[in-house]
Design a protein around this motif. Structure first.
Motif, short mmCIF file in Angstrom:
data_model
loop_
_atom_site.label_atom_id
_atom_site.label_comp_id
_atom_site.label_asym_id
_atom_site.label_seq_id
_atom_site.Cartn_x
_atom_site.Cartn_y
_atom_site.Cartn_z
N ASN A 4 0.80 -1.23 0.00
CA ASN A 4 0.00 0.00 0.00
C ASN A 4 0.83 1.28 0.00
O ASN A 4 0.29 2.38 0.14
N GLU A 105 2.09 12.57 -0.17
CA GLU A 105 1.45 11.28 0.16
C GLU A 105 0.18 11.50 0.98
O GLU A 105 -0.85 10.86 0.76
N LYS A 106 0.25 12.48 1.88
CA LYS A 106 -0.92 12.81 2.69
C LYS A 106 -2.05 13.35 1.81
O LYS A 106 -3.22 12.99 1.99
N ARG A 109 -3.75 10.47 -0.10
CA ARG A 109 -4.63 9.68 0.76
C ARG A 109 -5.95 10.43 0.99
O ARG A 109 -7.03 9.82 1.04
N PRO A 112 -7.91 11.12 -3.33
CA PRO A 112 -7.38 10.14 -4.30
C PRO A 112 -7.76 10.40 -5.75
O PRO A 112 -7.11 9.86 -6.65
#
Length: 310
Positions: A4, A105-106, A109, A112
């Motif tokens: 993931n 990356e935050k 998440r 998306p």
């Protein structure tokens, strides 16, 4: 890679930036959230930048060479050679803070389905001075979706730059990549085309540093005397039926901001006739205050130039 974990490919176009490339790479290799790979596209460099990279002997850095075709072709080739689901772009004279990819990356998440993941940035110069930004600051302090990318761009500096954005690889393919053969505004053209059909996730946190005085920067080499192609396309888009009504005026305002910026650059180097022609474009009336300011600036400079000549 862990299960993931988001796979970032970092694409760096390289053309005669031997003095900066190792600092840029160092900022990538020291990310708290590691990239899957770094893809460097040597766009026909004549200095020893590629040699310096090879001496690092890092298996995660992949170098591909092509004849000099410009930064758009280099970025497109980098995306083609990459294997990650998300592509982060970094110019060879810019650098990231250690937590840039972690911040992106935050964003991924949280949002998306976005087409661009952008981060705030800070300019710095060769003396190591970090320059204040003049862009109108957003009220939001945490990660969020830009309510209207075109409005933000029309009112001040860009909210993010090519070195502070990440694109899903599928979005790059969908919009056709960067326009090849255009030396200025190619990144803005790319962002505008994505913004017409996708949301843009954004972080106000400054995690990228943009070098404002690089030796071979396109804007430093030659100040345009004509409107850039991306601005011309914006104006055409504004009259297309597929553009939302609320976006039309902001597209034209973005184009006006570009014309006024070009005029200001030409005024500073004494090219007054060019500046006046740009400022008299009817689109500039959409930004009446800035237009009046630079017209006044133009006439004052012309007067001083005349008096000095006399």
């Amino acid at each position: 890679m862990k299960k993931n974990q988001i796979a970032f490919s970092v694409v760096i176009p390289l053309y005669n930036k031997t003095h900066y490339i190792l600092e840029a790479l160092d900022s990538v290799l020291n990310q708290s959230y590691p990239a899957l790979e770094v893809v460097v596209i040597d766009d026909g460099s004549t200095d020893d930048g590629v040699e310096k990279i090879s001496k690092l002997n890092n298996e995660n850095i992949k170098v591909f060479s092509q004849k000099n075709q410009g930064v758009s072709a280099a970025r497109n080739m980098g995306v083609e050679k990459s294997i990650g689901e998300y592509v982060a772009f970094l110019d060879a004279d810019d650098k990231w803070s250690p937590h840039y990819l972690a911040e992106v990356e935050k964003l991924i998440r949280l949002f998306p389905d976005a087409g661009v993941y952008g981060s705030n940035y800070q300019c710095f110069n060769k003396n190591g001075l970090y320059l204040p930004k003049i862009r109108k600051m957003d009220k939001e302090v945490g990660p969020y979706v830009l309510p209207n990318y075109f409005e933000v761009c029309s009112e001040g500096e860009l909210p993010f730059i090519i070195s502070s954005c990440v694109i899903p690889k599928k979005v790059h393919e969908k919009v056709g990549g960067f326009p090849v053969g255009e030396s200025m505004g190619e990144d803005q053209d790319f962002f505008f085309r994505i913004a017409l059909t996708h949301q843009i996730a954004y972080s106000n946190r400054i995690t990228v540093f943009y070098r404002s005085d690089a030796d071979n920067s396109a804007m430093n080499i030659s100040i345009p005397d004509q409107e850039c192609f991306y601005s011309q396309r914006l104006t055409r888009f504004a009259h297309h039926s597929f553009v939302r009504a609320q976006d039309k005026k902001w597209l034209l305002k973005c184009s006006a901001a570009h014309l006024i910026h070009l005029a200001s650059r030409n005024i500073r180097v004494g090219r007054f006739d060019i500046a006046r022609r740009l400022l008299m474009d009817e689109r500039c009336s959409l930004k009446s205050f800035k237009r009046r300011y630079w017209l006044a600036n133009l006439y004052v400079r012309k007067l001083f130039s005349f008096l000095n000549y006399c």
